[in-house]
Design an enzyme around this catalytic site. Structure first.
Site, short mmCIF file in Angstrom:
data_model
loop_
_atom_site.label_atom_id
_atom_site.label_comp_id
_atom_site.label_asym_id
_atom_site.label_seq_id
_atom_site.Cartn_x
_atom_site.Cartn_y
_atom_site.Cartn_z
N ALA A 50 0.84 -1.21 0.00
CA ALA A 50 0.00 0.00 0.00
C ALA A 50 0.87 1.25 0.00
O ALA A 50 0.71 2.15 0.80
CB ALA A 50 -0.94 -0.02 1.20
N ASN A 79 12.75 5.84 -16.55
CA ASN A 79 13.03 5.71 -15.11
C ASN A 79 14.53 5.82 -14.85
O ASN A 79 14.98 6.58 -13.98
CB ASN A 79 12.53 4.37 -14.57
CG ASN A 79 11.03 4.32 -14.44
OD1 ASN A 79 10.33 4.81 -15.33
ND2 ASN A 79 10.52 3.76 -13.38
N LYS A 115 6.42 -2.20 -21.56
CA LYS A 115 6.49 -1.26 -20.44
C LYS A 115 7.93 -1.19 -19.92
O LYS A 115 8.40 -0.13 -19.49
CB LYS A 115 5.53 -1.69 -19.32
CG LYS A 115 5.59 -0.81 -18.06
CD LYS A 115 4.99 0.56 -18.27
CE LYS A 115 5.30 1.60 -17.23
NZ LYS A 115 4.73 1.40 -15.91
N ASN A 122 6.15 -2.61 -12.13
CA ASN A 122 7.22 -2.46 -13.12
C ASN A 122 8.20 -3.61 -12.96
O ASN A 122 8.36 -4.16 -11.86
CB ASN A 122 7.99 -1.16 -12.88
CG ASN A 122 7.21 0.05 -13.37
OD1 ASN A 122 6.33 -0.06 -14.22
ND2 ASN A 122 7.53 1.21 -12.82
N GLY A 173 -0.22 1.15 -4.88
CA GLY A 173 -1.22 0.32 -4.19
C GLY A 173 -2.34 1.18 -3.64
O GLY A 173 -3.52 0.81 -3.68
P1 NAD Z 1 6.25 2.77 -3.16
O1 NAD Z 1 7.68 2.94 -2.82
O2 NAD Z 1 5.37 3.96 -3.02
O3 NAD Z 1 5.64 1.62 -2.24
C1 NAD Z 1 5.89 0.25 -2.46
C2 NAD Z 1 6.26 -0.40 -1.13
O4 NAD Z 1 7.59 -0.01 -0.78
C3 NAD Z 1 5.39 0.03 0.04
O5 NAD Z 1 4.23 -0.76 0.10
C4 NAD Z 1 6.33 -0.15 1.22
O6 NAD Z 1 6.23 -1.47 1.70
C5 NAD Z 1 7.71 0.05 0.62
N1 NAD Z 1 8.27 1.36 1.00
C6 NAD Z 1 8.11 2.53 0.34
N2 NAD Z 1 8.81 3.51 0.95
C7 NAD Z 1 9.41 2.94 2.02
C8 NAD Z 1 10.27 3.43 3.04
N3 NAD Z 1 10.66 4.71 3.08
N4 NAD Z 1 10.70 2.55 3.97
C9 NAD Z 1 10.33 1.25 3.95
N5 NAD Z 1 9.52 0.73 2.99
C10 NAD Z 1 9.06 1.56 2.05
O7 NAD Z 1 6.17 2.14 -4.62
P2 NAD Z 1 5.10 2.39 -5.76
O8 NAD Z 1 5.43 3.63 -6.48
O9 NAD Z 1 3.75 2.21 -5.19
O10 NAD Z 1 5.45 1.19 -6.73
C11 NAD Z 1 4.81 -0.09 -6.68
C12 NAD Z 1 5.07 -0.74 -8.03
O11 NAD Z 1 4.41 0.04 -9.04
C13 NAD Z 1 6.56 -0.78 -8.41
O12 NAD Z 1 6.86 -1.92 -9.16
C14 NAD Z 1 6.68 0.46 -9.31
O13 NAD Z 1 7.76 0.40 -10.19
C15 NAD Z 1 5.34 0.40 -10.04
N6 NAD Z 1 4.93 1.66 -10.66
C16 NAD Z 1 5.00 2.84 -9.97
C17 NAD Z 1 4.63 4.02 -10.61
C18 NAD Z 1 4.63 5.33 -9.86
O14 NAD Z 1 4.42 6.38 -10.49
N7 NAD Z 1 4.82 5.33 -8.56
C19 NAD Z 1 4.21 3.99 -11.94
C20 NAD Z 1 4.11 2.77 -12.60
C21 NAD Z 1 4.48 1.61 -11.94
#
Ligand code: NAD
Length: 312
Positions: free
Chosen positions: A8, A197, A189, A105, A12
């Site tokens: 999340a 990225n 992708k 990704n 998420g």
């Molecule tokens: P995110 O870093 O926001 O969160 C993903 C998880 O990382 C979290 O649920 C948490 O468990 C962990 N996390 C994040 N920050 C943390 C911290 N400071 N300390 C400890 N744990 C931490 O990642 P996201 O952007 O939601 O990405 C999820 C997937 O979606 C990845 O594969 C990403 O490449 C992909 N994605 C992201 C984007 C975007 O714009 N964010 C776009 C397309 C695809």
């Protein structure tokens, strides 16, 4: 639909919010304790297209997710490095009718998921939505986007589930499209991630800023050709010109966006998913007796940057 969102963070949260707002039953699984605490205390808080929203959803550490096993879908949106552990820990939540969907990704998640789950239970895809975790208790959700997904086999029940998921996601405003071959889409992708990225992270710029530079086109073409070369060995005939134009469309569609890898390393000093993007192409090229020098260099440079910054 009853959906367990595994991870999340930014993305998420976007999917959880939209699905819950559309009336689906959504449960969250989150490993990061600070984030989990805020989800449990204050709920999911986000700035969604300029409007502050707050929504309380059941949220658990993965080990504590109730073993209800009546989830229709477990949606994986964690970081690539966390996927294997998360799938393993969440296995008890999979009932006889539960499907996994990975929209993360990175290339190679298909192998990780099918190590633990039958191929007939795995849906795969990707998303062009964006998301940004501004604080452990807040997410910024702007920009337009879409997602696409499909089934890994032609098992009729799995295909039906892919169609149902597309419909449910579209009704929730997530603009979902059905894929005939999700593996192709993951590679396509991968071309976006392996160019924008990685380069925006190394060059510390946003998508539009990179796209405006005179060398951008040449660099994108060279990297995409390396993805195509490895894809070919894995039975995927990537259309290089189309993949390049898919990357270049991002300059206008999500120009202001700082890709998730930039957010990880430059903004949050966190390790990146590069090993599952350019790194996948570099290592698999070697495995097939080929060379992918640009992907190898870009992967190495990102790792050096991670080490110089002591990312953790
Ligand atoms: P995110 O870093 O926001 O969160 C993903 C998880 O990382 C979290 O649920 C948490 O468990 C962990 N996390 C994040 N920050 C943390 C911290 N400071 N300390 C400890 N744990 C931490 O990642 P996201 O952007 O939601 O990405 C999820 C997937 O979606 C990845 O594969 C990403 O490449 C992909 N994605 C992201 C984007 C975007 O714009 N964010 C776009 C397309 C695809």
């Amino acid at each position: 639909m009853k959906v367990l969102v595994a991870g999340a963070g930014g993305m998420g949260s976007r999917f959880a919010l939209k699905l819950a707002q559309a009336g689906n039953e959504v449960v969250l699984a989150e490993t990061w304790s600070k984030r989990l605490q805020s989800l449990q205390t204050d709920g999911l808080q986000a700035d969604l297209d300029g409007q502050e929203v707050q929504l309380k959803l059941p949220a658990y550490a993965p080990e504590a997710v109730p073993r209800e096993t009546d989830y229709d879908l477990v949606l994986f949106l964690t970081k690539s490095m966390q996927l294997a552990d998360l799938v393993r820990i969440l296995l008890p939540a999979f009932g006889p009718h539960t499907y996994a969907l990975c929209l993360m990704n990175g290339i190679g998640h298909e192998q990780t998921l099918t190590k633990y789950l039958p191929r007939e239970r795995v849906l795969l895809g990707n998303t062009m939505w964006t998301a940004q975790m501004t604080r452990p208790d807040h997410v910024h959700l702007a920009d337009d986007g879409s997602c696409e997904l499909g089934s890994l086999t032609d098992d009729p029940d799995q295909v039906k589930m892919a169609v149902t998921t597309v419909n449910v996601f579209s009704q929730a405003g997530l603009k979902a499209h059905l894929l005939e071959d999700p593996r192709y889409s993951v590679f396509r992708k991968g071309c976006v991630n392996g160019t924008l990225n990685t380069l925006c992270t190394l060059l510390e710029c946003n998508v539009a800023e990179f796209g405006q530079t005179p060398l951008a086109h040449e660099l994108v073409v060279k990297v995409v050709k390396e993805f195509a070369m490895v894809g070919e060995k894995e039975g995927l005939h990537l259309d290089v010109a189309e993949a390049v134009s898919h990357v270049e469309d991002c300059y206008s569609v999500i120009g202001e966006h700082y890709p998730s890898m930039y957010q990880d390393l430059v903004k949050n000093n966190r390790p990146t998913e590069v090993d599952y993007i350019n790194g996948y192409v570099a290592t698999h090229a070697k495995k097939y007796g080929l060379a992918a020098p640009l992907c190898e260099l870009l992967t190495g440079e990102v790792h050096v940057k991670e080490q110089l910054q002591n990312a953790k």
